[in-house]
Design a protein around this motif. Structure first.
Motif, PDB file in Angstrom:
ATOM      1  N   SER A 109      14.580   5.684   5.280  1.00 50.46           N
ATOM      2  CA  SER A 109      13.901   5.865   3.993  1.00 50.46           C
ATOM      3  C   SER A 109      13.717   4.526   3.278  1.00 50.46           C
ATOM      4  O   SER A 109      12.637   4.224   2.759  1.00 50.46           O
ATOM      5  N   ILE A 110      14.764   3.731   3.278  1.00 50.85           N
ATOM      6  CA  ILE A 110      14.688   2.413   2.636  1.00 50.85           C
ATOM      7  C   ILE A 110      13.740   1.497   3.409  1.00 50.85           C
ATOM      8  O   ILE A 110      12.936   0.766   2.824  1.00 50.85           O
ATOM      9  N   ALA A 111      13.810   1.557   4.742  1.00 50.78           N
ATOM     10  CA  ALA A 111      12.919   0.739   5.576  1.00 50.78           C
ATOM     11  C   ALA A 111      11.458   1.098   5.327  1.00 50.78           C
ATOM     12  O   ALA A 111      10.585   0.227   5.287  1.00 50.78           O
ATOM     13  N   GLY A 112      11.183   2.400   5.166  1.00 41.91           N
ATOM     14  CA  GLY A 112       9.821   2.835   4.878  1.00 41.91           C
ATOM     15  C   GLY A 112       9.304   2.252   3.575  1.00 41.91           C
ATOM     16  O   GLY A 112       8.136   1.848   3.475  1.00 41.91           O
ATOM     17  N   GLN A 113      10.176   2.175   2.578  1.00 42.76           N
ATOM     18  CA  GLN A 113       9.778   1.584   1.300  1.00 42.76           C
ATOM     19  C   GLN A 113       9.543   0.086   1.441  1.00 42.76           C
ATOM     20  O   GLN A 113       8.637  -0.477   0.809  1.00 42.76           O
ATOM     21  N   PHE A 114      10.333  -0.559   2.282  1.00 42.20           N
ATOM     22  CA  PHE A 114      10.087  -1.977   2.542  1.00 42.20           C
ATOM     23  C   PHE A 114       8.746  -2.172   3.259  1.00 42.20           C
ATOM     24  O   PHE A 114       8.049  -3.161   3.019  1.00 42.20           O
ATOM     25  N   GLY A 115       8.402  -1.226   4.144  1.00 43.39           N
ATOM     26  CA  GLY A 115       7.105  -1.294   4.794  1.00 43.39           C
ATOM     27  C   GLY A 115       5.973  -1.253   3.786  1.00 43.39           C
ATOM     28  O   GLY A 115       4.997  -2.004   3.890  1.00 43.39           O
ATOM     29  N   ASP A 116       6.118  -0.388   2.797  1.00 41.72           N
ATOM     30  CA  ASP A 116       5.146  -0.292   1.707  1.00 41.72           C
ATOM     31  C   ASP A 116       5.085  -1.600   0.924  1.00 41.72           C
ATOM     32  O   ASP A 116       4.008  -2.107   0.595  1.00 41.72           O
ATOM     33  N   LEU A 117       6.253  -2.163   0.642  1.00 44.73           N
ATOM     34  CA  LEU A 117       6.316  -3.412  -0.132  1.00 44.73           C
ATOM     35  C   LEU A 117       5.768  -4.606   0.664  1.00 44.73           C
ATOM     36  O   LEU A 117       5.171  -5.514   0.085  1.00 44.73           O
ATOM     37  N   ILE A 118       5.973  -4.592   1.978  1.00 46.26           N
ATOM     38  CA  ILE A 118       5.416  -5.658   2.815  1.00 46.26           C
ATOM     39  C   ILE A 118       3.894  -5.656   2.714  1.00 46.26           C
ATOM     40  O   ILE A 118       3.256  -6.703   2.564  1.00 46.26           O
ATOM     41  N   GLU A 119       3.305  -4.466   2.781  1.00 52.42           N
ATOM     42  CA  GLU A 119       1.860  -4.348   2.646  1.00 52.42           C
ATOM     43  C   GLU A 119       1.400  -4.768   1.259  1.00 52.42           C
ATOM     44  O   GLU A 119       0.359  -5.417   1.097  1.00 52.42           O
ATOM     45  N   SER A 120       2.183  -4.417   0.225  1.00 52.75           N
ATOM     46  CA  SER A 120       1.847  -4.828  -1.145  1.00 52.75           C
ATOM     47  C   SER A 120       1.874  -6.348  -1.275  1.00 52.75           C
ATOM     48  O   SER A 120       1.001  -6.945  -1.906  1.00 52.75           O
ATOM     49  N   ALA A 121       2.901  -6.965  -0.662  1.00 50.13           N
ATOM     50  CA  ALA A 121       3.005  -8.427  -0.703  1.00 50.13           C
ATOM     51  C   ALA A 121       1.823  -9.076   0.012  1.00 50.13           C
ATOM     52  O   ALA A 121       1.290 -10.099  -0.451  1.00 50.13           O
ATOM     53  N   LEU A 122       1.406  -8.479   1.125  1.00 48.82           N
ATOM     54  CA  LEU A 122       0.265  -8.990   1.874  1.00 48.82           C
ATOM     55  C   LEU A 122      -1.000  -8.948   1.019  1.00 48.82           C
ATOM     56  O   LEU A 122      -1.755  -9.926   0.947  1.00 48.82           O
ATOM     57  N   LYS A 123      -1.217  -7.831   0.343  1.00 49.24           N
ATOM     58  CA  LYS A 123      -2.412  -7.685  -0.496  1.00 49.24           C
ATOM     59  C   LYS A 123      -2.358  -8.623  -1.699  1.00 49.24           C
ATOM     60  O   LYS A 123      -3.385  -9.177  -2.108  1.00 49.24           O
ATOM     61  N   ARG A 124      -1.184  -8.784  -2.254  1.00 48.67           N
ATOM     62  CA  ARG A 124      -1.030  -9.720  -3.384  1.00 48.67           C
ATOM     63  C   ARG A 124      -1.373 -11.137  -2.948  1.00 48.67           C
ATOM     64  O   ARG A 124      -2.033 -11.891  -3.664  1.00 48.67           O
ATOM     65  N   TYR A 125      -0.906 -11.503  -1.764  1.00 44.96           N
ATOM     66  CA  TYR A 125      -1.136 -12.860  -1.261  1.00 44.96           C
ATOM     67  C   TYR A 125      -2.629 -13.127  -1.088  1.00 44.96           C
ATOM     68  O   TYR A 125      -3.128 -14.209  -1.411  1.00 44.96           O
ATOM     69  N   PHE A 126      -3.352 -12.111  -0.570  1.00 45.41           N
ATOM     70  CA  PHE A 126      -4.783 -12.284  -0.331  1.00 45.41           C
ATOM     71  C   PHE A 126      -5.635 -11.882  -1.522  1.00 45.41           C
ATOM     72  O   PHE A 126      -6.863 -12.022  -1.488  1.00 45.41           O
ATOM     73  N   GLY A 127      -5.007 -11.372  -2.570  1.00 47.93           N
ATOM     74  CA  GLY A 127      -5.733 -11.040  -3.795  1.00 47.93           C
ATOM     75  C   GLY A 127      -6.672  -9.863  -3.675  1.00 47.93           C
ATOM     76  O   GLY A 127      -7.773  -9.880  -4.239  1.00 47.93           O
ATOM     77  N   VAL A 128      -6.252  -8.818  -2.926  1.00 45.84           N
ATOM     78  CA  VAL A 128      -7.085  -7.623  -2.787  1.00 45.84           C
ATOM     79  C   VAL A 128      -6.302  -6.400  -3.268  1.00 45.84           C
ATOM     80  O   VAL A 128      -5.071  -6.375  -3.226  1.00 45.84           O
ATOM     81  N   LYS A 129      -7.046  -5.393  -3.718  1.00 46.49           N
ATOM     82  CA  LYS A 129      -6.402  -4.168  -4.210  1.00 46.49           C
ATOM     83  C   LYS A 129      -5.971  -3.269  -3.058  1.00 46.49           C
ATOM     84  O   LYS A 129      -4.886  -2.687  -3.060  1.00 46.49           O
ATOM     85  N   ASP A 130      -6.845  -3.123  -2.069  1.00 45.88           N
ATOM     86  CA  ASP A 130      -6.563  -2.302  -0.890  1.00 45.88           C
ATOM     87  C   ASP A 130      -6.853  -3.110   0.362  1.00 45.88           C
ATOM     88  O   ASP A 130      -7.654  -4.046   0.344  1.00 45.88           O
ATOM     89  N   SER A 131      -6.221  -2.710   1.470  1.00 48.07           N
ATOM     90  CA  SER A 131      -6.450  -3.431   2.718  1.00 48.07           C
ATOM     91  C   SER A 131      -7.833  -3.147   3.281  1.00 48.07           C
ATOM     92  O   SER A 131      -8.377  -3.935   4.051  1.00 48.07           O
ATOM     93  N   GLY A 132      -8.417  -2.001   2.907  1.00 47.46           N
ATOM     94  CA  GLY A 132      -9.740  -1.636   3.384  1.00 47.46           C
ATOM     95  C   GLY A 132     -10.317  -0.504   2.566  1.00 47.46           C
ATOM     96  O   GLY A 132      -9.728  -0.072   1.567  1.00 47.46           O
TER      97      GLY A 132
END
Length: 266
Positions: free
Chosen positions: A213-236
């Protein structure tokens, strides 16, 4: 919200039959999703989808995703295996940094290489979990979906303390803990009623559920960090109201490998 619900219904109507069927149809679908996910990464990196590095990345992610059974049945020399091919693709990306006079930078090659491994192995283990133990696979789905859903619901109702505001400003500690609590209770009941992991004690099941459960939330946060880095709201934009493939499978790409690696599918 209406668009989000309609998209979810249509997506599930398409996806669930493939998951239930498994085998080659699911492998083809997941490989396609992997290619789309890499395409989303290329788009965020502002790289052309018809470039050499894009072609290499698309082929590399499919090679990484393909199940082990495919390679065992393939009538080919022993050296033609996933490890050799993945290394070759990474080498080609690095070589392109030289031949392109750094138009493809080392940073670009590194991001694409890591992205291919992150997406490819995430989906590879998704297929492996489904093939090896259906109940363990469903166990993982339950944890991901309930954690995500109740973290959102509880966070909206009770959330006051931000989890990591610079990465994901809407997530709260209350939502995170609440989502994990609900997912853990339901997943343990599921595990105990189906007896799919009799080689695990009750304590180990509880611990595994919390970790997933915690790992799944980190997966979500990893994607959020990726989008923040590239300055996009959604990946697609493939899934209206939901974003892209990376947005929808971010938790799965972390949870499914852990399910296999800790032996829940054994």
């Amino acid at each position: 919200m209406r668009t989000r619900i309609i998209t979810a219904i249509v997506a599930l109507a398409i996806f669930v039959p493939f998951v239930i069927k498994g085998g080659i149809p699911l492998t083809i679908l997941i490989s396609l999703l992997g290619v789309i996910a890499v395409g989303e990464l290329l788009f965020m990196k502002k790289r052309l989808l018809v470039s050499f590095e894009a072609l290499v990345s698309f082929v590399a992610v499919v090679v990484t995703i393909l199940p082990n059974s495919f390679w065992r049945l393939l009538p080919a020399p022993a050296f033609l295996n996933p490890r050799t091919l993945i290394y070759l693709f990474i080498f080609l990306l690095l070589l392109t940094t030289v031949l392109s006079n750094n138009k493809l930078s080392f940073d670009d090659a590194g991001a694409l290489s890591l992205g291919v491994l992150y997406i490819g192995f995430g989906f590879h283990f998704f297929l492996q979990a489904r093939a090896e133990n259906w109940m363990a696979f469903v166990f993982g789905l339950i944890i991901v979906w309930l954690t995500d859903s109740f973290a959102y619901i509880i966070g909206r109702k009770l959330g006051k303390h931000k989890l990591i505001p610079k990465i994901s400003p809407n997530k709260t500690w209350e939502g995170s803990i609440g989502g994990t609590a609900v997912a853990t209770i339901v997943a343990i009941i599921f595990a105990e009623s189906t007896h799919f992991a009799t080689h695990f004690s009750l304590f180990e099941i509880v611990l595994a559920t919390l970790v997933l459960s915690i790992a799944g939330q980190f997966g979500d946060l990893i994607e959020s960090a990726l989008k923040r880095y590239f300055g996009v709201k959604d990946s697609g934009t493939l899934l209206p109201g939901h974003g892209g493939i990376l947005d929808r499978f971010d938790s799965m790409l972390i949870v499914m490998p852990i399910i296999v690696l800790i032996g829940l599918t054994a």
